[in-house]
Every structure is written in structure tokens, then in C-alpha cells.
Scaffold this motif. Structure first.
Motif, PDB file in Angstrom:
ATOM      1  N   ALA A  30       0.850  -1.185   0.000  1.00  0.00           N
ATOM      2  CA  ALA A  30       0.000   0.000   0.000  1.00  0.00           C
ATOM      3  C   ALA A  30       0.886   1.235   0.000  1.00  0.00           C
ATOM      4  O   ALA A  30       1.934   1.267   0.654  1.00  0.00           O
ATOM      5  CB  ALA A  30      -0.917   0.015   1.216  1.00  0.00           C
ATOM      6  N   GLY A  31       0.466   2.258  -0.734  1.00  0.00           N
ATOM      7  CA  GLY A  31       1.257   3.475  -0.818  1.00  0.00           C
ATOM      8  C   GLY A  31       0.380   4.690  -1.013  1.00  0.00           C
ATOM      9  O   GLY A  31      -0.821   4.581  -1.300  1.00  0.00           O
ATOM     10  N   ALA A  32       0.986   5.868  -0.874  1.00  0.00           N
ATOM     11  CA  ALA A  32       0.264   7.118  -1.090  1.00  0.00           C
ATOM     12  C   ALA A  32       1.266   8.211  -1.431  1.00  0.00           C
ATOM     13  O   ALA A  32       2.378   8.249  -0.882  1.00  0.00           O
ATOM     14  CB  ALA A  32      -0.533   7.505   0.149  1.00  0.00           C
ATOM     15  N   THR A  33       0.870   9.088  -2.347  1.00  0.00           N
ATOM     16  CA  THR A  33       1.709  10.205  -2.759  1.00  0.00           C
ATOM     17  C   THR A  33       0.886  11.486  -2.733  1.00  0.00           C
ATOM     18  O   THR A  33      -0.350  11.452  -2.723  1.00  0.00           O
ATOM     19  CB  THR A  33       2.284   9.995  -4.172  1.00  0.00           C
ATOM     20  N   ALA A  34       1.599  12.624  -2.735  1.00  0.00           N
ATOM     21  CA  ALA A  34       0.908  13.913  -2.708  1.00  0.00           C
ATOM     22  C   ALA A  34       1.636  14.935  -3.548  1.00  0.00           C
ATOM     23  O   ALA A  34       2.868  14.981  -3.576  1.00  0.00           O
ATOM     24  CB  ALA A  34       0.789  14.416  -1.270  1.00  0.00           C
ATOM     25  N   THR A  35       0.849  15.765  -4.252  1.00  0.00           N
ATOM     26  CA  THR A  35       1.357  16.979  -4.868  1.00  0.00           C
ATOM     27  C   THR A  35       0.879  18.134  -4.003  1.00  0.00           C
ATOM     28  O   THR A  35       0.364  17.931  -2.893  1.00  0.00           O
ATOM     29  CB  THR A  35       0.834  17.131  -6.302  1.00  0.00           C
ATOM     30  N   ASP A  36       0.999  19.357  -4.493  1.00  0.00           N
ATOM     31  CA  ASP A  36       0.559  20.485  -3.677  1.00  0.00           C
ATOM     32  C   ASP A  36      -0.959  20.569  -3.565  1.00  0.00           C
ATOM     33  O   ASP A  36      -1.481  21.297  -2.713  1.00  0.00           O
ATOM     34  CB  ASP A  36       1.110  21.796  -4.233  1.00  0.00           C
ATOM     35  N   ARG A  37      -1.688  19.806  -4.393  1.00  0.00           N
ATOM     36  CA  ARG A  37      -3.149  19.893  -4.324  1.00  0.00           C
ATOM     37  C   ARG A  37      -3.882  18.551  -4.419  1.00  0.00           C
ATOM     38  O   ARG A  37      -5.105  18.520  -4.296  1.00  0.00           O
ATOM     39  CB  ARG A  37      -3.677  20.802  -5.432  1.00  0.00           C
ATOM     40  N   LEU A  38      -3.158  17.455  -4.610  1.00  0.00           N
ATOM     41  CA  LEU A  38      -3.793  16.150  -4.791  1.00  0.00           C
ATOM     42  C   LEU A  38      -3.096  15.087  -3.941  1.00  0.00           C
ATOM     43  O   LEU A  38      -1.893  15.169  -3.693  1.00  0.00           O
ATOM     44  CB  LEU A  38      -3.745  15.711  -6.261  1.00  0.00           C
ATOM     45  N   MET A  39      -3.860  14.076  -3.528  1.00  0.00           N
ATOM     46  CA  MET A  39      -3.309  12.891  -2.896  1.00  0.00           C
ATOM     47  C   MET A  39      -3.758  11.668  -3.682  1.00  0.00           C
ATOM     48  O   MET A  39      -4.918  11.599  -4.128  1.00  0.00           O
ATOM     49  CB  MET A  39      -3.776  12.757  -1.444  1.00  0.00           C
ATOM     50  N   THR A  40      -2.856  10.709  -3.863  1.00  0.00           N
ATOM     51  CA  THR A  40      -3.176   9.471  -4.561  1.00  0.00           C
ATOM     52  C   THR A  40      -2.861   8.291  -3.650  1.00  0.00           C
ATOM     53  O   THR A  40      -1.733   8.178  -3.152  1.00  0.00           O
ATOM     54  CB  THR A  40      -2.390   9.343  -5.869  1.00  0.00           C
ATOM     55  N   PHE A  41      -3.852   7.451  -3.431  1.00  0.00           N
ATOM     56  CA  PHE A  41      -3.694   6.253  -2.608  1.00  0.00           C
ATOM     57  C   PHE A  41      -3.742   5.025  -3.505  1.00  0.00           C
ATOM     58  O   PHE A  41      -4.524   4.962  -4.460  1.00  0.00           O
ATOM     59  CB  PHE A  41      -4.810   6.165  -1.570  1.00  0.00           C
ATOM     60  N   SER A  42      -2.911   4.037  -3.186  1.00  0.00           N
ATOM     61  CA  SER A  42      -2.868   2.817  -4.002  1.00  0.00           C
ATOM     62  C   SER A  42      -2.755   1.586  -3.113  1.00  0.00           C
ATOM     63  O   SER A  42      -2.315   1.654  -1.963  1.00  0.00           O
ATOM     64  CB  SER A  42      -1.686   2.866  -4.982  1.00  0.00           C
ATOM     65  N   MET A  43      -3.160   0.464  -3.678  1.00  0.00           N
ATOM     66  CA  MET A  43      -3.108  -0.811  -2.993  1.00  0.00           C
ATOM     67  C   MET A  43      -2.852  -1.894  -4.036  1.00  0.00           C
ATOM     68  O   MET A  43      -3.497  -1.904  -5.082  1.00  0.00           O
ATOM     69  CB  MET A  43      -4.450  -1.055  -2.278  1.00  0.00           C
ATOM     70  N   GLU A  44      -1.897  -2.780  -3.773  1.00  0.00           N
ATOM     71  CA  GLU A  44      -1.656  -3.934  -4.629  1.00  0.00           C
ATOM     72  C   GLU A  44      -2.093  -5.192  -3.891  1.00  0.00           C
ATOM     73  O   GLU A  44      -1.824  -5.344  -2.702  1.00  0.00           O
ATOM     74  CB  GLU A  44      -0.177  -4.030  -5.010  1.00  0.00           C
ATOM     75  N   LEU A  45      -2.753  -6.084  -4.617  1.00  0.00           N
ATOM     76  CA  LEU A  45      -3.353  -7.271  -4.027  1.00  0.00           C
ATOM     77  C   LEU A  45      -2.778  -8.534  -4.653  1.00  0.00           C
ATOM     78  O   LEU A  45      -2.162  -8.486  -5.720  1.00  0.00           O
ATOM     79  CB  LEU A  45      -4.868  -7.232  -4.223  1.00  0.00           C
ATOM     80  N   SER A  46      -2.996  -9.660  -4.015  1.00  0.00           N
ATOM     81  CA  SER A  46      -2.545 -10.921  -4.588  1.00  0.00           C
ATOM     82  C   SER A  46      -3.379 -11.328  -5.793  1.00  0.00           C
ATOM     83  O   SER A  46      -2.887 -11.989  -6.716  1.00  0.00           O
ATOM     84  CB  SER A  46      -2.616 -12.040  -3.535  1.00  0.00           C
ATOM     85  N   GLY A  47      -4.660 -10.954  -5.796  1.00  0.00           N
ATOM     86  CA  GLY A  47      -5.565 -11.333  -6.864  1.00  0.00           C
ATOM     87  C   GLY A  47      -6.139 -10.143  -7.591  1.00  0.00           C
ATOM     88  O   GLY A  47      -5.632  -9.014  -7.474  1.00  0.00           O
ATOM     89  N   GLU A  48      -7.206 -10.366  -8.337  1.00  0.00           N
ATOM     90  CA  GLU A  48      -7.808  -9.317  -9.162  1.00  0.00           C
ATOM     91  C   GLU A  48      -8.622  -8.355  -8.310  1.00  0.00           C
ATOM     92  O   GLU A  48      -9.592  -8.752  -7.648  1.00  0.00           O
ATOM     93  CB  GLU A  48      -8.697  -9.930 -10.234  1.00  0.00           C
ATOM     94  N   ALA A  49      -8.256  -7.113  -8.338  1.00  0.00           N
ATOM     95  CA  ALA A  49      -8.947  -6.090  -7.557  1.00  0.00           C
ATOM     96  C   ALA A  49     -10.388  -5.930  -8.020  1.00  0.00           C
ATOM     97  O   ALA A  49     -10.659  -5.837  -9.216  1.00  0.00           O
ATOM     98  CB  ALA A  49      -8.217  -4.758  -7.674  1.00  0.00           C
TER      99      ALA A  49
END
Length: 227
Positions: A30-49
Motif C-alpha cells: 500500500a502506498g500514497a503520494t501527494a502533490t501540492d493539491r492532490l493525494m493518490t492512494f494505491s493498494m496492490e493485491l494478490s488477486g484481481e482487484a
């Protein structure tokens, strides 16, 4: 339930594969990134999301909800809920028995009230609840009394429907939301099942089961990385 199985890799959270967990809900990273106005969250799974959704029952009472969730260290007031009222979490959910995004037509068929079965996004406030199977619920509120964001569907729970579209592709789940100053915010990742109370009583929306917690103990060890 909250056994330590994950480890922090840089600012992401890595979690070992678990054969006992349904692959579509088995978190690997699981990860997350940010710019000055946006946040992006992500998740990787063993199977099909997103490959598994609750079975439709035809009724709102007792309806099931599948969820990919990022609990955060953000104060709920950041998005319009009452200050310090619980754990602010970003959730991607699917529930075929009801639609809680009345402002948006996710499946583009001209009817904004029939999209609950499609994966969509929410901000929610979570709090502990002994009455719920997994020990947490979406906070019960009184619309018009408790603070709610302007895009909330005005249900008696701390839930906002801001309309950001999630991306589920292969084994990855990803969503970008408007948020300033998001760098270094603490987060975790959870896959869970929720259920509406069968008699419409409180707690209205319980977390009834947890498939996986990226950190293993809901300690929010991840940190949002500035891009």
C-alpha cells in the motif's frame, strides 16, 4: 484479528501474502503520494482487484458492502466532518442493494440512483464499536446537527460521496482525491466487509469482518510521499 504481519518499506507498507485470505482482498503493498493539491492512494493485491462483490439481497436492511480502505491520520474536519470525531478513512466500496452517491451517475445510464454495485469512493469516519463484529463502525450522525461535507448523501452516518472515480486494474486499486498539504500524513490499508443493520438501528453500518490489514495492527505506519 490485528496480528502483526506487515512491515514498513520506506514510506509504503508491504504485507506478506496469506493463502488464507481471498486473493482479491489480500494486500501485498500500500502506498500514497501527494502533490501540492492532490493525494493518490494505491493498494496492490494478490488477486484481481474488485473481482468479488457482495451478493444482492434486494433490501437495504442487512445489505453487504465490500471495501478497500485507507485509514489516515487526517482530522475528519479536513473534509467537512466534525473535528476529532474518529478515524478519517478513504474507501472504495461496492454494494448492489443501495446507491449512496445520488449526485453522480457512475455507470452513465442517465439514472444517478442505480450505481451502488459499481466501485465508487467515499470519505468516512470510523470509530470503535463493541457491537460490531470487527470492532468498528462508520460513525452514526444526525444530519443537520453533526457536521457533514456538502457532497454527503445525508444518511445518518459520517459518509461523504465526493465523486472521485477509483481505478481498479489487474491487482491494483488506485484513487486520486483533492487534498492540499498531504505529504507525510500517516496511513494504513485495510480490506473489509461491512453490513447495514438488519433492522435499520444503530450502529447503522458495522465493519463485520476484516480480510487484511497492511500493517497487521492498524498502526498507520505508512507516510504519504511528496512528489
Amino acid at each position: 484479528m490485528f496480528l502483526l504481519t506487515g512491515s514498513l518499506a520506506a514510506h509504503e507498507i508491504e504485507s506478506a501474502a496469506d493463502a488464507a485470505i481471498e486473493p482479491a482482498f489480500d494486500i501485498r503493498r500500500a502506498g500514497a503520494t501527494a502533490t501540492d493539491r492532490l493525494m493518490t492512494f494505491s493498494m496492490e493485491l494478490s488477486g484481481e482487484a474488485g473481482s468479488i462483490k457482495p451478493a444482492a439481497t434486494g433490501d437495504l436492511p442487512g445489505a453487504g458492502v465490500a471495501a478497500y480502505v485507507w485509514p489516515t491520520g487526517l482530522d475528519p474536519a479536513t473534509v467537512g466532518f466534525d473535528k476529532a470525531s474518529g478515524i478519517l478513512a478513504l474507501a472504495i466500496t461496492a454494494h448492489p442493494d443501495f446507491d449512496d452517491t445520488p449526485l453522480f451517475d457512475e455507470n452513465a445510464d442517465g439514472d444517478p440512483a442505480n450505481d451502488g454495485a459499481d466501485w465508487h469512493s467515499h470519505w468516512v469516519v470510523l470509530e470503535k464499536a463493541e457491537a460490531c463484529g470487527a470492532g468498528y463502525k462508520v460513525r452514526d450522525v444526525s444530519p443537520g446537527v453533526d457536521a457533514l461535507p456538502s457532497t454527503a448523501p445525508m444518511l445518518p452516518i459520517a459518509l461523504d460521496s465526493p465523486g472521485m472515480s477509483p481505478r481498479l486494474d489487474g491487482n491494483a486499486v488506485r484513487i486520486t482525491v483533492p487534498m492540499a498539504n498531504g505529504a507525510d500524513v500517516a496511513f494504513d490499508a485495510v480490506t473489509a466487509a461491512l453490513r447495514v443493520h438488519p433492522q435499520g438501528k444503530m450502529p447503522l453500518l458495522c465493519v463485520t469482518g476484516v480480510h487484511d490489514i497492511a500493517s497487521g495492527d492498524l498502526s498507520l505506519p505508512g507516510r504519504v510521499i511528496a512528489e
